[in-house]
Scaffold this motif. Structure first.
Motif: not given
Length: 287
Positions: A190-200, A215-221
């Motif tokens: 799971l990327s920085a945007d989590g499931l609260n937005y478009e992916t969710g 679940a990682i809050n930095e996309d390059f990681t």
């Protein structure tokens, strides 16, 4: 006219008439202003003598304070004038990572060529943190997706496609196109945007339940983790431009897109510098 400027003019000229002439006031207005202030502080500031209006000997500290107040008043008007005329200014911008890397440098270069004295503070973060900061008046505007800022003033500047990112050796990398159903039951990062937005939203609409391992809050990681085989992820195509990671990128048959743009609060008045900057963002989006 500030009462402090009137008092300071009398102190400097030692004359009510000269002070009135200097400030384009009547003598009675100057005299009344002095009397009102003396009544307010409970002290007599001046005495009449052959040398004119002389400050009382105990008023030196008061006069010094009045001089400081007058200087600060001039500074306030100078700053506000500069902000209004855009000769100087300060804009606090928030942005998601993909826009900060790929769009913002060009936008800032175009704006700064026209307004070189406007300074910027840039915060790069996920949607949740950007929303918190603009709601707390810690940012003047944010670059985000339309879906994430439904209650803010929003100006669209472009679209960005969401794509699947997999390790090079992953079975899905053998497909030319993938379906959202291919994500189901796969190990997912799971990327920085989590499931609260478009992916969710996409997962919910299609009843997709990936195995969220990280679940990682930095996309390059996230991309580095995908490269190392920890799982698959969904990321915006804009973020993947010129990326240094060895991964496979596959478009969805369904073609999921998000609208990106700049947003600012409806609850507080944006500064002239911020509004002018947003105008330039609109122009850049039409180039």
């Amino acid at each position: 006219m500030s009462k402090y400027k009137i008092i300071l003019a009398v102190y400097e000229t030692k004359s009510i008439s000269n002070a009135a002439s200097k400030l384009n006031y009547t003598q009675s207005a100057v005299s009344q202003s002095i009397k009102n202030f003396e009544k307010e502080i409970g002290l007599e500031l001046f005495k009449r003598s052959n040398n004119g209006m002389e400050a009382m000997p105990y008023t030196k500290e008061i006069i010094n304070c009045i001089e400081n107040i007058c200087n600060m008043e001039e500074k306030i008007f100078e700053i506000s004038s500069n902000l209004t005329s855009l000769e100087k200014g300060y804009i606090r911008i928030g942005s998601i990572q993909s826009i900060s890397y790929n769009w913002l440098p060009d936008i800032l270069a175009m704006f700064s060529s026209a307004y070189p004295n406007i300074n910027f503070e840039l915060t790069v973060d996920g949607f949740d943190e950007l929303r918190k900061k603009i709601d707390n008046n810690e940012l003047d505007c944010i670059f985000a997706s339309e879906y994430s800022v439904s209650d803010l003033n929003f100006t669209a500047i472009g679209k960005d496609e969401l794509v699947l990112v997999t390790p090079i050796e992953h079975p899905l990398s053998n497909k030319l196109f993938v379906s959202i159903s291919d994500v189901d039951k796969n190990n997912f990062i799971l990327s920085a945007d989590g499931l609260n937005y478009e992916t969710g939203k996409i997962f919910k609409e299609n009843n997709i339940k990936p195995k969220i391992k990280y679940a990682i809050n930095e996309d390059f990681t996230v991309l580095k983790m995908v490269e190392k085989g920890f799982g698959i992820t969904i990321l915006p195509k804009l973020l993947l431009k010129d990326m240094p990671f060895k991964v496979s990128i596959r478009q969805f048959n369904e073609h999921y897109n998000r609208v990106l743009g700049v947003a600012y609060s409806k609850n507080s008045k944006a500064s002239p510098a911020t509004l002018k900057f947003i105008d330039y963002v609109k122009k850049w989006g039409k180039l």
